[in-house]
Design a protein around this motif. Structure first.
Motif, short mmCIF file in Angstrom:
data_model
loop_
_atom_site.label_atom_id
_atom_site.label_comp_id
_atom_site.label_asym_id
_atom_site.label_seq_id
_atom_site.Cartn_x
_atom_site.Cartn_y
_atom_site.Cartn_z
N GLN A 1 0.83 -1.20 0.00
CA GLN A 1 0.00 0.00 0.00
C GLN A 1 0.87 1.26 0.00
N VAL A 2 1.92 1.26 0.80
CA VAL A 2 2.85 2.40 0.84
C VAL A 2 3.51 2.58 -0.52
N LEU A 3 3.99 1.48 -1.10
CA LEU A 3 4.65 1.54 -2.41
C LEU A 3 3.68 1.96 -3.50
N GLU A 4 2.43 1.56 -3.37
CA GLU A 4 1.41 1.93 -4.35
C GLU A 4 1.11 3.43 -4.27
N GLN A 5 1.05 3.96 -3.07
CA GLN A 5 0.78 5.39 -2.88
C GLN A 5 1.90 6.25 -3.46
N CYS A 6 3.10 5.70 -3.53
CA CYS A 6 4.25 6.42 -4.09
C CYS A 6 4.36 6.23 -5.60
N GLY A 7 3.55 5.36 -6.16
CA GLY A 7 3.58 5.15 -7.60
C GLY A 7 4.64 4.17 -8.08
N VAL A 8 5.17 3.35 -7.19
CA VAL A 8 6.21 2.40 -7.55
C VAL A 8 5.61 1.04 -7.92
N VAL A 9 4.52 0.69 -7.25
CA VAL A 9 3.91 -0.63 -7.39
C VAL A 9 2.43 -0.47 -7.74
N ARG A 10 1.93 -1.43 -8.47
CA ARG A 10 0.50 -1.52 -8.78
C ARG A 10 0.03 -2.89 -8.35
N THR A 11 -1.14 -2.96 -7.73
CA THR A 11 -1.70 -4.26 -7.39
C THR A 11 -3.03 -4.44 -8.10
N GLU A 12 -3.34 -5.70 -8.31
CA GLU A 12 -4.59 -6.05 -8.99
C GLU A 12 -5.13 -7.30 -8.33
N LYS A 13 -6.42 -7.29 -8.06
CA LYS A 13 -7.04 -8.46 -7.44
C LYS A 13 -7.90 -9.17 -8.47
#
Length: 105
Positions: A50-62
């Motif tokens: 979640q932290v990495l996603e908020q920074c734009g480094v990671v994307r998650t998909e369910k």
């Protein structure tokens, strides 16, 4: 530094998050697959993501019950740009120093 860059450096300051980024550089992975080798819970990995996603480094998909994470193309570009700019400044200073030291010959 800009607030976004500050947040990015803060996110990458955590060794578990850096390990996640390193693993995702090899390709997408499920949250449970990320948790295994790191010896942390799936919940902890989800919080790091979640932290990495908020920074734009990671994307998650369910998809169904599986959440998969992947790196965002160019997500680390701000860090690369920041480092490149600092390196450029340092090289210019070293060139000036070499010119000054060379004048004494």
């Amino acid at each position: 530094m800009t607030p976004d860059l500050d947040r990015l450096f803060q996110a990458l300051g955590d060794p578990t998050r850096r390990a996640i980024v390193d693993r995702l550089a090899e390709g997408p992975a499920s949250v449970s697959r990320l948790a295994g080798p790191l010896g942390v819970t799936v919940t902890a990995i989800a919080q790091h993501l979640q932290v990495l996603e908020q920074c734009g480094v990671v994307r998650t998909e369910k998809v169904g019950r599986v959440r998969t994470a992947s790196l965002v193309p160019n997500g680390l570009t701000p860090v690369e740009r920041w480092a490149r700019d600092r390196r450029s400044m340092l090289e210019k200073r070293l060139d000036r120093l070499a010119d000054i030291l060379g004048e004494g010959d």
